[in-house]
Design a protein around this motif. Structure first.
Motif, short mmCIF file in Angstrom:
data_model
loop_
_atom_site.label_atom_id
_atom_site.label_comp_id
_atom_site.label_asym_id
_atom_site.label_seq_id
_atom_site.Cartn_x
_atom_site.Cartn_y
_atom_site.Cartn_z
N VAL A 29 0.83 -1.20 0.00
CA VAL A 29 0.00 0.00 0.00
C VAL A 29 0.86 1.26 0.00
CG1 VAL A 29 -1.80 1.24 1.27
CG2 VAL A 29 -1.86 -1.24 1.17
N ILE A 50 3.35 -0.44 4.57
CA ILE A 50 2.12 -1.17 4.87
C ILE A 50 1.72 -2.00 3.66
CG2 ILE A 50 -0.35 -0.92 5.41
CD1 ILE A 50 0.41 1.60 6.99
N ALA A 51 1.26 -3.21 3.92
CA ALA A 51 0.81 -4.11 2.86
C ALA A 51 -0.55 -4.70 3.24
CB ALA A 51 1.83 -5.22 2.63
N ARG A 52 -1.26 -5.12 2.22
CA ARG A 52 -2.56 -5.77 2.39
C ARG A 52 -2.49 -7.14 1.73
NH1 ARG A 52 -6.42 -6.59 -0.97
NH2 ARG A 52 -8.51 -7.00 -0.26
N GLN A 53 -3.02 -8.16 2.42
CA GLN A 53 -3.01 -9.50 1.84
C GLN A 53 -4.38 -10.14 1.96
OE1 GLN A 53 -0.43 -12.25 3.89
NE2 GLN A 53 -1.17 -11.64 5.91
N GLU A 66 -8.69 -11.37 5.06
CA GLU A 66 -7.97 -10.20 4.58
C GLU A 66 -7.32 -9.54 5.78
OE1 GLU A 66 -10.08 -7.44 2.06
OE2 GLU A 66 -11.41 -9.04 1.36
N SER A 67 -6.11 -9.06 5.60
CA SER A 67 -5.45 -8.35 6.69
C SER A 67 -4.45 -7.35 6.13
CB SER A 67 -4.73 -9.33 7.63
OG SER A 67 -3.71 -10.03 6.95
N THR A 68 -4.12 -6.39 6.95
CA THR A 68 -3.06 -5.45 6.62
C THR A 68 -1.96 -5.63 7.67
OG1 THR A 68 -4.14 -3.69 7.87
CG2 THR A 68 -4.55 -3.74 5.50
N LYS A 121 2.21 -4.07 8.86
CA LYS A 121 3.19 -2.99 8.79
C LYS A 121 4.58 -3.55 9.10
CE LYS A 121 3.86 1.55 10.87
NZ LYS A 121 3.27 2.50 11.83
N THR A 125 -1.94 -5.04 11.46
CA THR A 125 -2.59 -3.82 11.92
C THR A 125 -4.11 -4.01 12.01
OG1 THR A 125 -2.68 -2.94 9.67
CG2 THR A 125 -0.79 -2.30 11.02
N SER A 126 -4.63 -4.98 11.26
CA SER A 126 -6.06 -5.25 11.31
C SER A 126 -6.37 -6.52 12.11
CB SER A 126 -6.61 -5.40 9.89
OG SER A 126 -5.97 -6.48 9.22
#
Length: 154
Positions: free
Chosen positions: A42, A52-55, A65-67, A69, A84-85
């Motif tokens: 991201v 930050i990344a989203r997978q 789904e999660s993010t 850092k 982070t989520s």
């Protein structure tokens, strides 16, 4: 908390192992962790602390789904990120051993939902199995794709 750790000796130098995992993370992560169906960095720019990344993952038929850092990125020695989520921590440690690298992978699920607590033992076993599979996949990919030490200097 559910925690798993696995280590493996990779017959490649520390620089090569670190580069494959940390510097080429966006390209290689879904390859060593086939549960990852989508990965998007991201943040702009190269991977660094604070990125930050989203997978999107599918683990045993369950889509999540999660993010996360990047919280630690020490060249040649460590890559750590935290959810982070969802409260998780992933840590890769790289230790030099001559022309080999000892890779240690740790995964922590920092909180287990109340509904999942009756299944904690099964979850622990699945997480440990996943950690061991991760290091085996990394060893196979890195040794197949990164030149052995004697070929790197030629």
């Amino acid at each position: 908390m559910v925690k798993a750790e696995a280590s493996i000796e990779i017959e490649r130098p520390q620089d090569a192992v670190y580069a494959f995992i940390a510097e080429e993370f966006a390209r290689n992560y879904p390859r060593w962790s086939p549960e990852v169906k989508e990965l998007r960095i991201v943040s702009n720019g190269p991977m660094r602390v604070g990125s930050i990344a989203r997978q999107v993952r599918v683990d045993q038929g369950r889509r999540t789904e999660s993010t996360f850092k990047i919280t630690q990125m020490e060249p040649r020695s460590r890559l750590t990120f935290q959810g982070t989520s969802v409260p998780f921590l992933v840590d890769y440690r790289f230790d030099a051993a001559s022309q080999h690298t000892r890779l240690t992978f740790t995964f922590e699920l920092r909180r287990l939902d109340l509904m999942m607590r009756p299944f904690e033992k099964l979850i622990r076993m699945a997480v440990q199995d996943g950690a061991e599979r991760t290091v085996r996949n990394l060893k196979r990919l890195i040794e197949a794709e990164c030149a052995p030490p004697e070929q790197q200097s030629a």
